[in-house]
Scaffold this motif. Structure first.
Motif, PDB file in Angstrom:
ATOM      1  N   ARG B  16      20.523  -6.095   1.435  1.00 54.73           N
ATOM      2  CA  ARG B  16      19.072  -6.060   1.305  1.00 54.73           C
ATOM      3  C   ARG B  16      18.576  -4.637   1.478  1.00 54.73           C
ATOM      4  O   ARG B  16      19.228  -3.820   2.125  1.00 54.73           O
ATOM      5  N   GLY B  17      17.456  -4.370   0.899  1.00 59.66           N
ATOM      6  CA  GLY B  17      16.877  -3.045   1.032  1.00 59.66           C
ATOM      7  C   GLY B  17      15.408  -3.084   0.680  1.00 59.66           C
ATOM      8  O   GLY B  17      14.828  -4.164   0.526  1.00 59.66           O
ATOM      9  N   LEU B  18      14.853  -1.899   0.562  1.00 59.01           N
ATOM     10  CA  LEU B  18      13.434  -1.790   0.253  1.00 59.01           C
ATOM     11  C   LEU B  18      13.158  -2.395  -1.121  1.00 59.01           C
ATOM     12  O   LEU B  18      13.906  -2.158  -2.070  1.00 59.01           O
ATOM     13  N   ALA B  19      12.114  -3.199  -1.231  1.00 61.84           N
ATOM     14  CA  ALA B  19      11.717  -3.747  -2.525  1.00 61.84           C
ATOM     15  C   ALA B  19      10.270  -3.356  -2.783  1.00 61.84           C
ATOM     16  O   ALA B  19       9.424  -3.480  -1.901  1.00 61.84           O
ATOM     17  N   TRP B  20      10.002  -2.871  -3.964  1.00 60.70           N
ATOM     18  CA  TRP B  20       8.640  -2.461  -4.315  1.00 60.70           C
ATOM     19  C   TRP B  20       7.793  -3.677  -4.625  1.00 60.70           C
ATOM     20  O   TRP B  20       8.285  -4.653  -5.173  1.00 60.70           O
ATOM     21  N   GLU B  21       6.542  -3.603  -4.275  1.00 57.64           N
ATOM     22  CA  GLU B  21       5.602  -4.677  -4.595  1.00 57.64           C
ATOM     23  C   GLU B  21       4.626  -4.184  -5.650  1.00 57.64           C
ATOM     24  O   GLU B  21       4.328  -2.986  -5.715  1.00 57.64           O
ATOM     25  N   ARG B  78       8.042  -0.258 -11.352  1.00 55.77           N
ATOM     26  CA  ARG B  78       8.267  -1.172 -10.213  1.00 55.77           C
ATOM     27  C   ARG B  78       8.714  -2.543 -10.692  1.00 55.77           C
ATOM     28  O   ARG B  78       9.668  -3.106 -10.173  1.00 55.77           O
TER      29      ARG B  78
ATOM     30  N   GLU C   9       3.309  -7.581   5.669  1.00 58.97           N
ATOM     31  CA  GLU C   9       3.714  -7.480   4.265  1.00 58.97           C
ATOM     32  C   GLU C   9       2.587  -6.980   3.377  1.00 58.97           C
ATOM     33  O   GLU C   9       2.817  -6.499   2.281  1.00 58.97           O
ATOM     34  N   TYR C  13       3.301  -0.860  -0.144  1.00 61.75           N
ATOM     35  CA  TYR C  13       3.763  -1.328  -1.442  1.00 61.75           C
ATOM     36  C   TYR C  13       5.145  -1.932  -1.399  1.00 61.75           C
ATOM     37  O   TYR C  13       5.768  -2.130  -2.428  1.00 61.75           O
ATOM     38  N   ALA C  14       5.671  -2.174  -0.214  1.00 58.09           N
ATOM     39  CA  ALA C  14       7.064  -2.604  -0.193  1.00 58.09           C
ATOM     40  C   ALA C  14       7.316  -3.735   0.780  1.00 58.09           C
ATOM     41  O   ALA C  14       6.606  -3.910   1.767  1.00 58.09           O
ATOM     42  N   THR C  15       8.312  -4.525   0.452  1.00 57.48           N
ATOM     43  CA  THR C  15       8.855  -5.504   1.385  1.00 57.48           C
ATOM     44  C   THR C  15      10.371  -5.301   1.352  1.00 57.48           C
ATOM     45  O   THR C  15      10.828  -4.179   1.212  1.00 57.48           O
ATOM     46  N   ARG C  16      11.122  -6.397   1.454  1.00 57.03           N
ATOM     47  CA  ARG C  16      12.568  -6.261   1.315  1.00 57.03           C
ATOM     48  C   ARG C  16      13.031  -7.096   0.145  1.00 57.03           C
ATOM     49  O   ARG C  16      12.388  -8.066  -0.250  1.00 57.03           O
ATOM     50  N   GLY C 427       6.829   1.554   1.922  1.00 54.35           N
ATOM     51  CA  GLY C 427       6.931   1.930   0.513  1.00 54.35           C
ATOM     52  C   GLY C 427       6.341   3.275   0.174  1.00 54.35           C
ATOM     53  O   GLY C 427       5.955   3.519  -0.972  1.00 54.35           O
ATOM     54  N   PHE C 428       6.276   4.156   1.176  1.00 55.24           N
ATOM     55  CA  PHE C 428       5.780   5.501   0.895  1.00 55.24           C
ATOM     56  C   PHE C 428       6.841   6.530   1.237  1.00 55.24           C
ATOM     57  O   PHE C 428       7.493   6.425   2.283  1.00 55.24           O
TER      58      PHE C 428
END
Ligand SMILES: Cc1ncc(COP(=O)(O)O)c(C=O)c1O
Ligand SMILES: Cc1ncc(COP(=O)(O)O)c(C=O)c1O
Lengths: 447, 508, 508, 447
Positions: B16-21, B78, C9, C13-16, C427-428
């Motif tokens: 798992r890692g950072l996921a962009w939204e 993204r 969350e 801009y990010a989650t996992r 997310g930055f």
């Protein structure tokens, strides 16, 4: 072979696991008499470098937007594509993915399709759009078939001005179905003559291209009236999607199905393909639609996401009872068009359409001065018919000498007009180029 | 809202890692932004409403967002990060032949001479492309053992339709009205759909206990009113239809024709040719066998190949090399009175022709054969390593893909769907599932020749780990995927209350 | 090995989600694989050992991996997914001007006429590029108020070196040996490094309590042995050096020259010009102000601009528009007896010239000014929203960037480094930290004009969330980042036992 | 402005939050007399479409690999780049990222650099490589400065055959440092004459280009001996990196620093830039190295990862005591070269180098037959000096008529050779093109 990782050692180890003596042995299931016992007679492999040279040479053998001024449209339009479109379409996450069957790992493609469906709804003035169809021609054919399913009728009336190749494809798709195809005639002003006399109670739909293949903007309300009075649907086919940036949404003028070709939205002409067929309709008819549909849903944790939906219309579920046989469609082109529309936005699209229109009106004036005539008075968008003083062939030859692909010779499609060309002017057709074209087509016969 | 980062990290290719939204693009829209500069008008500007009449022009365009270029680029960049793809890893969708898409081909298709040319420009100004089309047609004919090929169909299904239509034309030419098309129960959905689309009645032919078609079954279904049999070889179970020659004889014996679904041609390159089996007409999937990218659902290309008996019915236009007498080069012929007509406004998906041509030239005869050999080797290797945990549907040597059933999952409460979703957690796109329909809980795995031995081993380890989890920790598998941004998406809900377009939230 | 998926969350801009794994490429290597096809030899093959002697040729190449094309593409595609980038989101590295890199510019730089041409081809065969170079030089001169520009330096630091060398040449030309270069304590590290590289003794000049340079301080340090003062305006605190004119007078008064570090020119486009301040020589960073991409650490381009007094010392070659008498077009001049000579084997990073030129032409005078205005607006907006939680180092209106200190974190045990790492979870990409050195725990934020209001608001929310977390849950911040594939990486360990190359694991 | 999102409404709202009356007010810190009170005198903005036309025209104004056969190398080499290289370099995750200061979110760039450093170690036969330097010329200069730091000496001996532009840049970098630059002479066979007489106890290093600018492969052991005997370092400069695919690793032949230009590894000629300087050395000297270094470490959870390291050498930490002033380097070019080398692998690189060599030997034979002479008998790689029968200018003119950029006129660099060209043959120089070149350079004076 650089595309295949296997080393001979890999092969040995794999055969050992399989328990096969040789790779050849793996083909034991193929009866000997069906085996090809010689090498295929195709050219030997070449290195990437040599292949590139070969392909570049083949490409150089074709006139294109970089080598000529361009006034040929007729269904595939020369437009400028912002560089951002190809930058996105070149993301391998998009172009090396398959149809998004596994939603959790395909949200990029799925959300894009959902956005595209929404944009098409706005442009057409209808409720639902599918993901895509092969091209404008097959979209027109699928629309006719869809109308037949919706109305349970089998007569298709085509108003004058449908792209001749679209008409051919509709005809092809209708074979074997006991359907009847009726063609309307042209009014003196270049628009479709009234189809009312052709529409009967067996008529599934009236199909009309907007703008007409010949350029004129058709009178949709009248056509809708004629169709609806007899319980038929109005199918509006749009070959130059940029016109939707300026024309009233067909859905607001009575269209039940709007379909066509969206190549103008950032997709290279590409010698005619890949292109981008689209199809939108009213909510009531959604279950008769062909093609993929993406819908919003939620995940296990209540989070919004997207999936392919209403698949019970489709071949992989419904098989012979599916609404269409389409499977692979034009996904990547749809992505390009979505990016293109997002870049332009409503104002960009409207202004660009207006520039196309203005260039066309300018060209008409120049051509008249140059001694050409414009047989059809009806208002048009960015394409129109020009009658040339001598022969279409000669006129196109002069244009070519002047460095331009001057338009389409209409002789094969509408000989009745006389020596005439279909000329298209987009944002790429600069004033000076138009002036040169007028001079060459007129052949110095300025009035 | 945290979920456990589950699963042995050393299995597969993912953690798992950072996921962009990123929201729907419409929610990023702000009035007045744009990502486009309209060229300055160099001609008098026309007022559309005056020109076309106020009722004919629109006042605005709803549902087009307003964003700057940077916002548009970020939005789609993204979104792209949420996709699996061949360039990121194994994508073993059975029947889809997700092989590597060479980068050279992408560059070639973008050459201005290809990408910026027009289908209606004079043939004299398009000799490069026409020559490439003619050459590719010739190569495909040689590879398949057919006499003539048309590249026009835009995808496999349209190739099928073209084939069926030619079959109809052929019979009608003989004054025969035949009504039925026979299709094995293992066939892909497009086969019956294509036959039905052209007005044929579809009759399913059951495959035998060994998963292949038997002459008896065909003979029994065959009759004078049968226009054609559609057969896929290797079939969708990855099995070679070893009776294909005899079956073709039976069909031909009653005046019928045989359609060959070429989607699985990758298994046969340089090994055997449908044309030599007795197939009369077939389609190719350039986006499978010939490496053109799938594009997230196309564009593909579905050329159709025929024996000479069907040549008169090929779609127009036909690209023809000029006779000595006519000079050199290529011309477009429309004069085929018996042609089924056009299927595409242009010539089909030309951009895919360029890629497929480049692919053929990169491989040559040896490379093509190597594709088939390594694809088949890979499928058999997978089956050999998986068979204990995932018993094959039919226990016979396979060609380019293998189909296992969910028998191995019995009693665990874990379904094929669960296994597929769990594989995602390990960084693999799942195989095709629940197809072919005749296999219970089918898992249809096509690795293609692009996959390395280590890559296959990783996939096997993941499959075996899931099988273990199905016994030891079924909930984890049923709850999969866990590592993705989204949990499992509810397809039923999507179909029950369809939301097919974005709409602004009603102001609360 | 699961870590909590921490953080609100809805912030940032990010989650996992799924993260791809990939080992060093050497661990993917298998003997005999290749991703390349060597062209067939069309000439007699020479045996290197015979031709060069056995001792001169190598027997093999260690440390080059063997992979097929698909494996190479997957390797680097997966690696790419571990990077933050401008195309994925805000990248507010102070002093780096991480603005959007237009896609058109990327395409333009790849045109064969630019990308496939050679620096030594006859000028007559390179008029397109030479013309572009001359035009870009002219535009940069106008934008900066300098008289002449050379594009040759490959990056800002080389531009500084060129400038310092021209200053040396100027003094030596006058028979003066000056030893010292004055540099404010806020200056970027390349300033003192460049001066020292050319043999100058560097003397730091303290900035005032208001964060800017004061004439008195300069006057005090100034002397007849001072060759130059290097000044950055706006300085690295984002503050305009309002005494710059006076300071230049002081330096000039004692025969010294003033070097202007143009890295922050983005704040001044169309607003003010260094040349009008009294700056004698400066560099530009095309990869900052003029949108050329940073490429993960270059290539950039650091053109140097000078007043006429320094023109004789510009690096050679110089691109010159031909006089009427000589015909039309452009030529290369080498005849500058006083030139400092060459800094680059060619003309510098030409590919960046194309991009910067395209950028200038896309913006025009109004667009350039708009850049400066919106960049400054963004920085001031951020400061206004952050100032309570993150007090500014110096409480004055800022230009294109703002620097806050870690005062707001006092007592929490959370450091600037922790805040930076925690921002990643949202997310930055973090701002520049611990620079300029004179600010305690500096956080240097440069949003650039590419950032939208909503984007800035999201960043602010994340910064404020982190500030709250620093009080309420400091461990979470100190342990950040949590959402990334990797936890915080140990830089001390890396430096203590440097492992600077891959090596096979010793067989256990 | 499509690159700037702000709407007027956004601006108003932001000003309100800031508490400023206007955008203009934000510039209050700029003294009025320093303000520019007019619009910049640069051309008005053009649309993307018009700009593209303008740029395409400028590009068309340059001869390039697509328009001519190419025999001009001399530091920038015409090689084929596999398409996969640009496909990867076009990933915006790579090209729109900054120097990887924040390791946890820059692992893609960091691991790539680590892999590059490893590959360079293998190619050079040394222990450590940095990330990159600007180009081969500045790499040579940085190497000389580094040698001065290591030895605390200030005399730099340059053996004959260093690229004249590299020599210029070394000279430039040495100004102000009280360093002495000494140039060696050329032996009759074209290689560097012995430098032993020039090396003294004040000599920091001997710099030698391999292969020589004039083509010959230099005798490194002899040069190493001469340098080491007096405690100087041997700096080997490689301008044609492809030669490393075939030549013994300089590190095995006594080189203490190997640096140069790696443009040949998949980077377009690009009119000379961006290029790719590299520099490798022995572990003992690592702390005197210029440029970025990436090292492996572990994260909080013990997982291996990569970071920039040994930064105490660098300007941002050490300021005036840094080993170099370099900051931004050539990151993306390094990525391209790493992808290129990964694609070719050891065998691909060796075979490609061999093809280059074979083409050169073939060209030599053809040129001799055509009446040209080859002044230098020493063995070379893919580039060599050709003396032409008449004048270099005339010969190049004939080549150009035959469609080739025929090489470099050596008059400005080595007039002593007489009318001569430096000619380079890579995998792009096909046999027929070489035949044409020979004929044209010989001017029909075949023996
Ligand atoms: C066996 C088989 N036949 C036909 C098709 C249809 O091809 P296309 O998707 O190109 O229309 C497919 C594609 O999935 C297939 O797998
Ligand atoms: C203020 C300042 N000066 C100089 C430089 C050096 O520029 P470059 O990295 O292009 O060498 C930088 C870049 O970070 C900078 O921020």
């Amino acid at each position: 072979m650089r595309y295949i990782p296997h080393t001979e050692d890999d092969v040995r180890r794999m055969l050992a696991v399989i328990g096969a003596p040789s790779v050849e042995a793996l083909f034991g299931g193929v009866p000997d008499k069906l085996r090809l016992r010689r090498a295929l007679d195709v050219p030997r492999a070449v290195s990437e470098q040599d292949l590139w040279r070969e392909l570049a040479a083949a490409a150089a053998g074709n006139a294109n937007l970089d080598t000529h001024d361009w006034f040929l449209g007729a269904g595939i339009y020369p437009h400028f594509t912002p560089a951002a479109v190809d930058a996105i379409a070149s993301r391998s996450e998009f172009y090396t993915a398959y149809t998004p069957y596994q939603a959790e790992i395909s949200q990029g493609t799925l959300q894009t399709i959902f956005e595209w469906q929404t944009m098409i709804c706005g442009l057409t003035g209808l409720d639902v759009s599918n993901a895509s169809l092969y091209d404008g021609a097959s979209a027109a054919a699928e629309a006719a078939l869809m109308a037949m399913r919706v109305t349970r009728r089998s007569r298709v009336v085509v108003a004058d001005g449908l792209h001749p190749h679209y008409a051919d494809v509709v005809r092809t798709y209708l074979t074997g179905l006991g359907a009847e195809l009726v063609l309307g005639s042209r009014a003196p002003d270049g628009r479709a003559a009234s189809v009312a006399p052709l529409v009967d109670d067996a008529t599934a739909c009236v199909v009309v291209q907007q703008p007409s293949f010949f350029g004129p903007v058709q009178d949709l309300p009248v056509l809708a009236e004629a169709a609806h009075r007899r319980g038929a649907l109005l199918v509006v086919v749009v070959a130059e999607a940029l016109a939707l940036g300026l024309l009233r949404a067909p859905g607001e003028l009575g269209a039940d199905i709007v379909c066509g070709e969206a190549q103008s939205f950032g997709i290279p002409m590409g010698f005619g393909g890949p292109a981008l067929g689209f199809l939108a309709t009213r909510r009531a008819h959604v279950r008769q639609m062909p093609g993929r549909l993406v819908g919003r849903t939620t995940d296990a944790r209540g989070r919004a996401g997207y999936v392919l939906t209403l698949s019970t219309r489709e071949q992989h579920i419904r098989r012979e009872r599916a609404t269409s046989n389409i499977c692979t469609n034009q996904g990547l082109c749809l992505l390009m068009a979505t990016v293109y529309l997002a870049l332009l936005g409503p104002l960009g699209l409207a202004r660009l359409a207006r520039l196309n229109l203005s260039r066309a009106e300018y060209a008409k004036a120049r051509l008249r001065e140059a001694g050409c005539t414009l047989p059809y008075p009806a208002a048009s968008f960015n394409e129109f018919v020009v009658r040339v003083p001598d022969s279409a062939e000669a006129a196109l030859g002069r244009a070519l000498e002047a460095g331009a692909v001057g338009g389409l010779d209409l002789a094969p499609h509408a000989p009745e007009i006389g020596p005439a060309l279909l000329v298209c002017t987009t944002e790429l057709a600069q004033r000076e180029a138009i002036d040169r074209l007028a001079a060459s087509l007129g052949g110095g016969r300025a009035r | 809202m945290s979920r456990p980062d589950t699963g042995p990290e050393d299995v597969g290719y993912a953690t798992r890692g950072l996921a962009w939204e990123e929201p729907p693009i419409f929610e990023r829209s702000r009035p007045g932004r744009t990502g486009f500069a309209v060229p300055a008008a160099d001609v008098p500007e026309v007022e559309p409403a005056e020109h076309l009449g106020p009722d004919a022009v629109r006042r605005g365009i709803p549902d087009l967002p307003e964003l700057s270029e940077v916002e548009v680029v970020r939005h789609f960049t993204r979104l792209s990060t949420w996709n699996a793809s061949v360039d990121l890893g194994l994508y073993p969708l059975g029947s889809c032949t997700m092989k590597y898409n060479p980068k050279l081909n992408e560059a070639a298709a973008r050459l201005p001479g290809f990408a910026r040319s027009h289908p209606l420009q004079p043939a004299a100004l398009a000799q490069g492309i026409l020559g490439l089309i003619a050459e590719l047609e010739r190569h495909l004919a040689e590879v398949s053992g057919m006499d003539r090929v048309s590249l026009q169909p835009a995808a496999g299904a349209q190739g099928e339709l073209a084939g069926i239509m030619m079959i109809r034309a052929y019979h009608e030419q003989r004054g025969e009205r035949r009504l039925r098309v026979l299709i094995p129960d293992t066939a892909h959905g497009t086969n019956p759909a294509s036959a039905a689309l052209n007005g044929y009645e579809v009759q399913a032919v059951p495959s035998g206990p060994d998963g292949i078609l038997h002459p008896e079954a065909v003979a029994e279904a065959m009759g004078p009113d049968v226009a054609a049999l559609m057969i896929t070889n290797p079939n969708t179970l990855g099995l070679f239809e070893e009776h294909v020659a005899r079956i073709c004889e039976i069909v031909h014996g009653e005046g019928g024709l045989v359609y060959g679904d070429g989607a699985n041609l990758n298994a046969l390159l340089g090994i055997a040719r449908p044309g030599d089996f007795g197939i009369d007409v077939m389609h190719f999937n350039l986006h499978k066998t010939f490496s053109t990218p799938h594009g997230g659902g196309g564009p593909g290309a579905g050329p159709v190949g025929v024996k000479n008996v069907l040549a008169p019915y090929l779609p127009v236009p036909v690209v023809r090399r000029l006779e000595e007498s006519e000079g050199t080069g290529f011309a477009l012929d429309y004069e085929f009175p018996h042609s089924i007509g056009r299927l595409h406004a242009g010539f089909g998906n030309v951009g895919m022709f360029v890629r497929a041509f480049a692919y053929l030239r990169s491989l040559g005869p040896d490379g093509l054969r190597r594709c088939a050999e390594m694809a088949v080797l890979n499928a058999n290797y997978l089956l050999a390593r998986l068979r204990r945990a995932y018993p094959p549907a039919y226990d016979r040597p396979v060609m380019h893909e293998c189909v296992v059933s969910d028998r191995g999952l019995e009693g665990t409460g874990v379904t094929t769907m669960d296994v597929a979703k769990r594989l995602i957690d390990y960084g693999f796109h799942p195989p095709t599932i629940y197809f072919p329909l005749i296999v219970h809980g089918a898992i249809m795995i096509e690795p293609t020749e692009s996959e390395s031995l280590e890559g296959l081993d990783r996939f096997v380890e993941a499959m075996l780990a899931v099988a273990r989890e199905a016994r030891d920790d079924p909930e984890r598998v049923r709850g999969a995927p866990h590592r993705t941004r989204h949990g499992r998406l509810d397809e039923t809900r999507a179909a029950r209350q369809p939301v097919l377009r974005w709409q602004p939230e009603p102001p609360a």
